[in-house]
Design an enzyme around this catalytic site. Structure first.
Site, PDB file in Angstrom:
ATOM      1  NE  ARG A 176      -3.039   0.154   3.237  1.00  0.00           N
ATOM      2  CZ  ARG A 176      -4.269   0.586   2.995  1.00  0.00           C
ATOM      3  NH1 ARG A 176      -5.081  -0.150   2.290  1.00  0.00           N
ATOM      4  NH2 ARG A 176      -4.686   1.740   3.456  1.00  0.00           N
ATOM      5  NE  ARG A 180       5.888   9.063  -3.976  1.00  0.00           N
ATOM      6  CZ  ARG A 180       5.229   9.411  -2.893  1.00  0.00           C
ATOM      7  NH1 ARG A 180       5.860   9.938  -1.865  1.00  0.00           N
ATOM      8  NH2 ARG A 180       3.925   9.229  -2.837  1.00  0.00           N
ATOM      9  NE  ARG A 253      -4.239  -5.707  15.608  1.00  0.00           N
ATOM     10  CZ  ARG A 253      -3.811  -6.036  16.822  1.00  0.00           C
ATOM     11  NH1 ARG A 253      -4.139  -7.212  17.348  1.00  0.00           N
ATOM     12  NH2 ARG A 253      -3.066  -5.207  17.511  1.00  0.00           N
ATOM     13  NE  ARG A 283      -3.265   6.159  12.039  1.00  0.00           N
ATOM     14  CZ  ARG A 283      -3.648   5.673  10.870  1.00  0.00           C
ATOM     15  NH1 ARG A 283      -2.836   5.699   9.836  1.00  0.00           N
ATOM     16  NH2 ARG A 283      -4.850   5.144  10.713  1.00  0.00           N
ATOM     17  CD  GLU A 305      -5.452   5.627  14.447  1.00  0.00           C
ATOM     18  OE1 GLU A 305      -5.520   6.779  14.005  1.00  0.00           O
ATOM     19  OE2 GLU A 305      -5.256   4.624  13.737  1.00  0.00           O
ATOM     20  CE1 TYR A 353      -6.037  -1.126   5.474  1.00  0.00           C
ATOM     21  CE2 TYR A 353      -4.188  -2.643   5.530  1.00  0.00           C
ATOM     22  CZ  TYR A 353      -4.732  -1.419   5.827  1.00  0.00           C
ATOM     23  OH  TYR A 353      -3.963  -0.496   6.486  1.00  0.00           O
ATOM     24  CG  ASP A 355      -7.157   2.657   0.673  1.00  0.00           C
ATOM     25  OD1 ASP A 355      -7.092   2.388   1.881  1.00  0.00           O
ATOM     26  OD2 ASP A 355      -6.160   2.737  -0.063  1.00  0.00           O
TER      27      ASP A 355
HETATM   28  N1  UDP Z   1       3.434   0.827   8.095  1.00  0.00           N
HETATM   29  C1  UDP Z   1       4.567   0.839   8.879  1.00  0.00           C
HETATM   30  N2  UDP Z   1       5.053   2.051   9.306  1.00  0.00           N
HETATM   31  C2  UDP Z   1       4.432   3.219   9.017  1.00  0.00           C
HETATM   32  C3  UDP Z   1       3.274   3.191   8.209  1.00  0.00           C
HETATM   33  C4  UDP Z   1       2.793   1.969   7.775  1.00  0.00           C
HETATM   34  O1  UDP Z   1       5.116  -0.196   9.201  1.00  0.00           O
HETATM   35  O2  UDP Z   1       4.927   4.285   9.435  1.00  0.00           O
HETATM   36  C5  UDP Z   1       2.941  -0.504   7.630  1.00  0.00           C
HETATM   37  C6  UDP Z   1       2.036  -1.166   8.650  1.00  0.00           C
HETATM   38  O3  UDP Z   1       2.193  -2.570   8.554  1.00  0.00           O
HETATM   39  C7  UDP Z   1       0.666  -0.745   8.176  1.00  0.00           C
HETATM   40  C8  UDP Z   1       0.831  -0.824   6.660  1.00  0.00           C
HETATM   41  O4  UDP Z   1       2.163  -0.351   6.456  1.00  0.00           O
HETATM   42  O5  UDP Z   1      -0.330  -1.596   8.654  1.00  0.00           O
HETATM   43  C9  UDP Z   1      -0.160  -0.016   5.873  1.00  0.00           C
HETATM   44  O6  UDP Z   1      -0.117   1.335   6.308  1.00  0.00           O
HETATM   45  P1  UDP Z   1      -1.263   2.381   5.982  1.00  0.00           P
HETATM   46  O7  UDP Z   1      -0.761   3.733   6.321  1.00  0.00           O
HETATM   47  O8  UDP Z   1      -1.739   2.147   4.595  1.00  0.00           O
HETATM   48  O9  UDP Z   1      -2.390   1.974   7.034  1.00  0.00           O
HETATM   49  P2  UDP Z   1      -3.783   2.719   7.390  1.00  0.00           P
HETATM   50  O10 UDP Z   1      -3.638   4.162   7.051  1.00  0.00           O
HETATM   51  O11 UDP Z   1      -4.832   1.993   6.629  1.00  0.00           O
HETATM   52  O12 UDP Z   1      -3.900   2.525   8.861  1.00  0.00           O
END
Ligand code: UDP
Length: 380
Positions: A176, A180, A253, A283, A305, A353, A355
């Site tokens: 996901r 870059r 989860r 986060r 969170e 999962y 979006d």
């Molecule tokens: N992830 C991570 N570190 C980060 C952000 C994401 O390890 O700083 C990994 C983690 O396994 C997460 C996945 O990437 O579940 C997908 O992140 P995304 O931001 O897409 O999750 P969402 O915003 O749906 O919570």
């Protein structure tokens, strides 16, 4: 008289999938009853405005709209004006702060020196080559960014978010995130990155406002399913819950949120991810930074969170999707096939999962290919 008298279609769940189906059916002349056990529509994308600060709060965690799908963007534009918003996220790791997802800025800060795009790519490729054919989240992450960056930014966060061995999580979950070799630090690559001008709450209200839609909140499907008799149903709740978990529970989860109202500016940006395992939250989101020009006064609201395993009474947020989950889901799909009047969809109904833009896309497609034609056949 029952709740569903005269309904051509019953939609269980007023989230984005359910509302898209309801709106499409209503606009095609069908009478739709939408029920939701919560006191509001919009599912987990629901938002509201805080009275004293005018900050838009996403009650169930942040939702930032992004898509490459023109049809989806055009469809949703029927219900809202937009303002451009490109999410930028920071990650706190080992006492320092870095741009996330991994980009040239992250790599240079991590190594404490300037690397050109070519040098950075070479450095990553060197450490990524230990994995030739990634089969799971850990291997996929290492194959994309190498082990040092995986350990600094992904391993701890993923452990907190999923509490599952990253080798038992699907590779798609990490795919996901873009990687870059430029200083582009946007979270998403998509062509359309916008937020609804008056908020998600207003967008959902407008989708549900069609006169053919009758909305019943605080209504639990389990209390009224016997009234549905032979009506067509679109069920957007968790598929294992629909079958009373008779084959076992799928892994989900859930999230807990801790909100705090403070003075001034807490973190200087919308989202900081916490990569270290020693920090209990995944986060912190500070919503005033999404649209600072609309905020009244000097207060701010932050949301920490916390992720944990979902039990029966909890709201499911993220399907874990281990291989055991995938097998179990396949068995539920077999059961679902025998429910000839019920369509399952959305993140919960499809155990995927997705979006927001993918949810809307799958609802539009399901309506065109299956639900619309079925409604046409049963027109009274
Ligand atoms: N992830 C991570 N570190 C980060 C952000 C994401 O390890 O700083 C990994 C983690 O396994 C997460 C996945 O990437 O579940 C997908 O992140 P995304 O931001 O897409 O999750 P969402 O915003 O749906 O919570």
């Amino acid at each position: 008289m029952s709740l569903f008298d005269h309904a051509d279609l019953i939609v269980v769940g007023a989230g984005l999938y359910g509302l898209t189906i309801a709106e499409r059916a209503a606009s095609n002349g069908h009478r739709v009853v939408v029920i939701d056990k919560r006191p509001h529509i919009g599912g987990n994308a629901f938002s509201y405005r805080d009275d004293s600060t005018n900050i838009e709060i996403h009650k169930y965690g942040p939702h930032f709209f992004h898509t490459n799908n023109e049809e989806v963007f055009t469809y949703l534009s029927n219900f809202t004006d937009w303002y451009p918003f490109e999410l930028r996220v920071w990650s706190a790791s080992g006492g320092k702060i870095y741009p996330m997802p991994i980009n040239l800025g992250t790599i240079c800060s991590f190594l404490n020196r300037y690397l050109s795009p070519g040098e950075a790519r070479k450095w990553v490729e060197e450490s990524a080559k230990e994995i030739a054919e990634p089969r799971n989240l850990e291997e996929k992450a290492i194959s994309l960014i190498g082990r040092p960056l995986y350990e600094a930014f992904i391993r701890g966060y993923t452990k907190k978010q999923w509490q599952t061995d990253p080798r038992d999580l699907p590779a798609e979950t990490i795919a996901r995130l873009p990687v870059r070799f430029t200083f582009d630090s946007r979270y998403f690559n998509d062509k359309w990155q916008y937020m609804p001008k008056d908020g998600y709450g207003a967008l959902f209200e407008k989708m549900a406002a069609h006169p053919n839609i009758s909305l019943r909140l605080n209504v639990d499907w389990r209390d009224c399913r016997q009234d549905a008799s032979k009506a067509l149903v679109v069920y957007t709740g968790a598929i294992d819950g629909y079958f009373d978990y008779r084959l076992g529970a799928l892994g989900w989860r859930t999230l807990d949120f801790e909100a705090e109202r403070l003075k001034g500016d807490f973190q200087g940006c919308v989202t900081v991810n916490y990569a270290d395992e020693t920090v209990p939250w995944t986060r912190i989101v500070e919503y005033k930074h999404v649209r600072p020009e609309t905020v009244c006064g000097d207060e701010t609201i932050i949301m920490r969170e916390f992720s944990r395993s979902a039990g029966r009474g909890d709201e499911p947020y993220y399907p874990i999707n281990t291989s055991a989950d995938k097998n179990l889901y396949a068995s539920y799909v077999e059961l679902a096939r025998r429910e000839s009047n019920v369509f399952f969809g959305g993140r919960l109904g499809g155990y995927s999962y997705l979006d927001m833009h993918q949810v809307v896309n799958s609802a539009l497609k399901a309506f065109e290919s299956k639900i619309g034609p079925r409604l046409g056949q049963c027109r009274k």
